[in-house]
Design a protein around this motif. Structure first.
Motif, short mmCIF file in Angstrom:
data_model
loop_
_atom_site.label_atom_id
_atom_site.label_comp_id
_atom_site.label_asym_id
_atom_site.label_seq_id
_atom_site.Cartn_x
_atom_site.Cartn_y
_atom_site.Cartn_z
N ASN A 12 -1.93 1.80 2.54
CA ASN A 12 -2.67 1.57 1.31
C ASN A 12 -4.16 1.56 1.59
OD1 ASN A 12 -0.30 1.32 -0.12
ND2 ASN A 12 -0.27 -0.90 -0.01
N ILE A 13 -4.93 2.28 0.75
CA ILE A 13 -6.38 2.36 0.91
C ILE A 13 -7.06 2.17 -0.43
CG2 ILE A 13 -6.32 3.83 2.96
CD1 ILE A 13 -6.80 6.24 1.19
N SER A 72 -1.76 4.64 -2.28
CA SER A 72 -0.95 5.07 -1.15
C SER A 72 -0.69 6.56 -1.29
CB SER A 72 0.38 4.32 -1.13
OG SER A 72 1.20 4.80 -0.11
N VAL A 73 -1.07 7.33 -0.27
CA VAL A 73 -0.90 8.77 -0.29
C VAL A 73 0.33 9.13 0.54
CG1 VAL A 73 -1.93 11.00 0.26
CG2 VAL A 73 -3.38 9.11 -0.52
N ASP A 74 1.30 9.77 -0.09
CA ASP A 74 2.56 10.18 0.56
C ASP A 74 3.24 9.02 1.27
OD1 ASP A 74 2.38 12.78 -0.34
OD2 ASP A 74 1.30 13.48 1.43
N GLU A 99 0.40 6.89 -5.11
CA GLU A 99 0.91 5.72 -5.82
C GLU A 99 -0.22 4.70 -5.93
OE1 GLU A 99 4.34 4.23 -3.77
OE2 GLU A 99 5.13 6.25 -3.48
N ALA A 100 -0.46 4.21 -7.15
CA ALA A 100 -1.52 3.24 -7.38
C ALA A 100 -0.91 1.89 -7.72
CB ALA A 100 -2.43 3.70 -8.50
N LYS A 101 -1.45 0.84 -7.07
CA LYS A 101 -0.97 -0.50 -7.37
C LYS A 101 -2.09 -1.50 -7.11
CE LYS A 101 2.70 -3.76 -6.42
NZ LYS A 101 3.88 -4.07 -5.62
#
Length: 118
Positions: free
Chosen positions: A41-42, A35-37, A28-30
């Motif tokens: 957030n990275i 965010s992976v699974d 998920e990109a924001k």
């Protein structure tokens, strides 16, 4: 630092993740964070580093073990604080602050009063 291509980094990470874990990740990109699974957030650079680590044969299992080992170190750090508290009690003869004040006042060593509330 070189500029990272977002699509290429995500493709590399997806391939490495799928190879290591056997399933496709949900990314998920924001606002520039990924965010992976549903995890933490990275940034894109961190995602690229994780892709390299996964492609290099490192799996998530050793990372989990490292996190578990980090927890006991925190508990060890608390033990010296307990020793300090014990040494303070020993230097006071095992008396609390209130008992020390009462003892000093009974000896007449000071012209003070007991603290409020005692």
């Amino acid at each position: 630092m070189s500029k990272l291509d977002k699509d290429q980094v995500i493709a590399d990470f997806t391939a490495a993740y799928q190879k290591a874990h056997g399933k496709k990740p949900t990314i998920e990109a924001k606002s520039g964070w990924y965010s992976v699974d549903g995890g933490k957030n990275i940034r894109l650079a961190q995602l690229a580093e994780e892709a390299e680590a996964l492609a290099g044969g490192a799996s998530a299992a050793p990372a989990a073990k490292a996190e578990k080992k980090a927890a006991p170190k925190k508990a060890e750090a608390k033990q010296p604080a307990k020793k300090k508290a014990a040494s303070k009690k020993a230097s006071n003869g095992g008396l609390t602050a209130r008992e020390l004040w009462r003892q000093k006042l009974e000896q007449g060593a000071t012209s003070s009063r007991l603290p409020r509330g005692s």
